[in-house]
Scaffold this motif. Structure first.
Motif, PDB file in Angstrom:
ATOM      1  N   ARG A   5       0.849  -1.198   0.000  1.00 51.26           N
ATOM      2  CA  ARG A   5       0.000   0.000   0.000  1.00 51.26           C
ATOM      3  C   ARG A   5       0.878   1.239   0.000  1.00 51.26           C
ATOM      4  N   ILE A   6       0.676   2.108  -0.959  1.00 52.12           N
ATOM      5  CA  ILE A   6       1.479   3.326  -1.063  1.00 52.12           C
ATOM      6  C   ILE A   6       0.576   4.533  -1.279  1.00 52.12           C
ATOM      7  N   LEU A   7       1.105   5.718  -0.950  1.00 47.38           N
ATOM      8  CA  LEU A   7       0.412   6.959  -1.256  1.00 47.38           C
ATOM      9  C   LEU A   7       1.264   7.762  -2.231  1.00 47.38           C
ATOM     10  N   LEU A   8       0.675   8.123  -3.350  1.00 47.40           N
ATOM     11  CA  LEU A   8       1.357   8.897  -4.381  1.00 47.40           C
ATOM     12  C   LEU A   8       0.945  10.360  -4.276  1.00 47.40           C
ATOM     13  N   LYS A   9       1.927  11.233  -4.152  1.00 42.21           N
ATOM     14  CA  LYS A   9       1.669  12.680  -4.114  1.00 42.21           C
ATOM     15  C   LYS A   9       2.074  13.291  -5.446  1.00 42.21           C
ATOM     16  N   LEU A  10       1.117  13.931  -6.107  1.00 39.32           N
ATOM     17  CA  LEU A  10       1.375  14.607  -7.375  1.00 39.32           C
ATOM     18  C   LEU A  10       1.124  16.098  -7.207  1.00 39.32           C
ATOM     19  N   SER A  11       1.918  16.911  -7.868  1.00 41.72           N
ATOM     20  CA  SER A  11       1.685  18.356  -7.810  1.00 41.72           C
ATOM     21  C   SER A  11       0.688  18.744  -8.887  1.00 41.72           C
ATOM     22  N   GLY A  12      -0.067  19.793  -8.611  1.00 44.15           N
ATOM     23  CA  GLY A  12      -0.999  20.275  -9.623  1.00 44.15           C
ATOM     24  C   GLY A  12      -0.263  20.798 -10.841  1.00 44.15           C
ATOM     25  N   GLU A  13       0.895  21.427 -10.608  1.00 47.50           N
ATOM     26  CA  GLU A  13       1.678  21.986 -11.710  1.00 47.50           C
ATOM     27  C   GLU A  13       2.079  20.916 -12.728  1.00 47.50           C
ATOM     28  N   GLN A  44      -2.102  -1.571  -3.517  1.00 53.25           N
ATOM     29  CA  GLN A  44      -3.169  -0.658  -3.097  1.00 53.25           C
ATOM     30  C   GLN A  44      -2.629   0.769  -3.175  1.00 53.25           C
ATOM     31  N   LEU A  45      -3.332   1.618  -3.917  1.00 44.77           N
ATOM     32  CA  LEU A  45      -2.793   2.932  -4.240  1.00 44.77           C
ATOM     33  C   LEU A  45      -3.754   4.052  -3.861  1.00 44.77           C
ATOM     34  N   ALA A  46      -3.249   5.002  -3.062  1.00 39.47           N
ATOM     35  CA  ALA A  46      -3.988   6.222  -2.741  1.00 39.47           C
ATOM     36  C   ALA A  46      -3.226   7.398  -3.348  1.00 39.47           C
ATOM     37  N   ILE A  47      -3.952   8.449  -3.693  1.00 37.14           N
ATOM     38  CA  ILE A  47      -3.341   9.587  -4.380  1.00 37.14           C
ATOM     39  C   ILE A  47      -3.788  10.899  -3.744  1.00 37.14           C
ATOM     40  N   ALA A 147      -1.437   9.337   4.421  1.00 40.22           N
ATOM     41  CA  ALA A 147      -0.603   8.129   4.349  1.00 40.22           C
ATOM     42  C   ALA A 147      -0.500   7.459   5.708  1.00 40.22           C
ATOM     43  N   ILE A 148      -0.343   8.257   6.744  1.00 43.35           N
ATOM     44  CA  ILE A 148      -0.266   7.717   8.108  1.00 43.35           C
ATOM     45  C   ILE A 148      -1.605   7.109   8.508  1.00 43.35           C
ATOM     46  N   GLU A 149      -2.689   7.810   8.176  1.00 41.67           N
ATOM     47  CA  GLU A 149      -4.021   7.343   8.555  1.00 41.67           C
ATOM     48  C   GLU A 149      -4.382   6.009   7.903  1.00 41.67           C
ATOM     49  N   ILE A 150      -4.002   5.826   6.641  1.00 45.91           N
ATOM     50  CA  ILE A 150      -4.352   4.580   5.946  1.00 45.91           C
ATOM     51  C   ILE A 150      -3.274   3.510   6.105  1.00 45.91           C
ATOM     52  N   GLU A 151      -2.225   3.845   6.874  1.00 46.35           N
ATOM     53  CA  GLU A 151      -1.119   2.918   7.140  1.00 46.35           C
ATOM     54  C   GLU A 151      -0.401   2.503   5.852  1.00 46.35           C
ATOM     55  N   ALA A 152      -0.129   3.500   5.014  1.00 46.50           N
ATOM     56  CA  ALA A 152       0.667   3.258   3.809  1.00 46.50           C
ATOM     57  C   ALA A 152       2.108   2.943   4.214  1.00 46.50           C
ATOM     58  N   GLN A 153       2.813   2.238   3.356  1.00 47.84           N
ATOM     59  CA  GLN A 153       4.194   1.858   3.665  1.00 47.84           C
ATOM     60  C   GLN A 153       5.202   2.902   3.219  1.00 47.84           C
ATOM     61  N   ALA A 154       4.773   3.828   2.365  1.00 52.25           N
ATOM     62  CA  ALA A 154       5.669   4.885   1.894  1.00 52.25           C
ATOM     63  C   ALA A 154       4.865   5.988   1.229  1.00 52.25           C
ATOM     64  N   ILE A 223       9.509   1.488  -8.634  1.00 52.05           N
ATOM     65  CA  ILE A 223       9.554   1.735  -7.186  1.00 52.05           C
ATOM     66  C   ILE A 223       8.708   0.700  -6.462  1.00 52.05           C
ATOM     67  N   ALA A 224       7.506   0.444  -6.974  1.00 54.01           N
ATOM     68  CA  ALA A 224       6.617  -0.539  -6.345  1.00 54.01           C
ATOM     69  C   ALA A 224       7.246  -1.927  -6.323  1.00 54.01           C
ATOM     70  N   GLU A 225       8.074  -2.209  -7.322  1.00 53.48           N
ATOM     71  CA  GLU A 225       8.744  -3.503  -7.400  1.00 53.48           C
ATOM     72  C   GLU A 225      10.013  -3.559  -6.549  1.00 53.48           C
ATOM     73  N   GLY A 226      10.420  -2.394  -6.014  1.00 53.39           N
ATOM     74  CA  GLY A 226      11.581  -2.370  -5.133  1.00 53.39           C
ATOM     75  C   GLY A 226      12.879  -1.939  -5.772  1.00 53.39           C
ATOM     76  N   GLU A 227      12.817  -1.452  -7.009  1.00 55.96           N
ATOM     77  CA  GLU A 227      14.047  -0.994  -7.678  1.00 55.96           C
ATOM     78  C   GLU A 227      14.509   0.345  -7.090  1.00 55.96           C
ATOM     79  N   ASP A 228      15.800   0.602  -7.251  1.00 52.15           N
ATOM     80  CA  ASP A 228      16.408   1.812  -6.706  1.00 52.15           C
ATOM     81  C   ASP A 228      16.161   2.980  -7.665  1.00 52.15           C
TER      82      ASP A 228
END
Length: 235
Positions: A5-13, A44-47, A147-154, A223-228
């Motif tokens: 489970r991750i949270l993706l932050k995108l800028s409006g710009e 599982q993806l939140a944005i 992200a903290i509330e939904i217990e995302a991993q990153a 990133i989701a697969e663990g690559e650097d």
């Protein structure tokens, strides 16, 4: 997959593309396809998306608009972007839910933590609009909080650059990129990743932040697969 489970932050710009304001349909669809590639793998993806391409509450004071009023106007801008992203995701076959920090019942659900988690568990992509629902807080703070509330991993922060640098790489050609850095080092070096409230929230809750180039195809999946990819900020 490294992350469940991750949270993706995108800028409006970022949605402007090469335009001066508004939403570029090509950028919107490209992001939607990147998100679908990750969702199809079972992540599982939140944005959380900003509203700077439409309106910025912080800049409202310069035009004589009350700061609180301006911040609420900015929140509505994020909802417009969230609705556009929701439509793009659903056009390519994904199930989504749009949840808002302020009540807009005809448009989206009000944010309720347990409901948001349940949507994620059912494989729906959850988009959080209207920031935290409070003035004086940025969408970066909203991303950290949700992200903290939904217990995302990153928290994955998609930007125009491929990570965190010692200085602004668009202005300083000698800037060096960090592949890994600690929260403490970020404080010591005075690096600007997120606003201080958002960054401190992540630090105090041990939530890793990954800063990466969202415009490079395949980065989100890697990133989701663990690559650097990009820069990882950890304790």
């Amino acid at each position: 997959m490294k992350y469940k489970r991750i949270l993706l932050k995108l800028s409006g710009e970022a949605l402007m593309g090469n335009q001066k304001y508004g939403i570029d349909p090509e950028v919107l669809m490209r992001y939607a396809k990147e998100i679908k590639a990750v969702s199809d793998k079972g992540v599982q993806l939140a944005i959380v998306i900003g509203g700077g391409n439409i309106y910025r509450g912080v800049e409202a004071a310069a035009t004589g608009i009350d700061r609180v009023q301006g911040d609420y106007m900015g929140m509505l801008a994020t909802v417009i972007n969230a609705m556009a992203l929701q439509s793009a995701l659903e056009n390519i076959g994904l199930y989504t839910r749009l949840m808002s920090g302020i009540k807009i019942e005809q448009v989206c659900e009000q944010f309720i933590r347990r409901r948001a988690v349940r949507h994620l568990e059912k494989g729906r992509i959850v988009i959080f609009g209207a920031g935290t629902g409070n003035p004086y807080f940025t969408t970066d703070s909203a991303a950290s909080l949700r992200a903290i509330e939904i217990e995302a991993q990153a928290v994955l922060k998609g930007t125009r650059v491929d990570g965190i640098y010692s200085s602004d790489p668009e202005k300083d050609p000698t800037a060096t990129r960090f592949s890994n850095i600690s929260f403490k080092e970020v404080y010591q070096k005075g690096l600007q990743i997120m606003d201080m409230t958002a960054f401190t929230l992540c630090k105090e809750n041990g939530l890793p932040i990954i800063v990466f180039d969202m415009n490079k195809p395949g980065n989100l999946l890697k990133i989701a697969e663990g690559e650097d990819v990009g820069t990882l900020v950890t304790m």
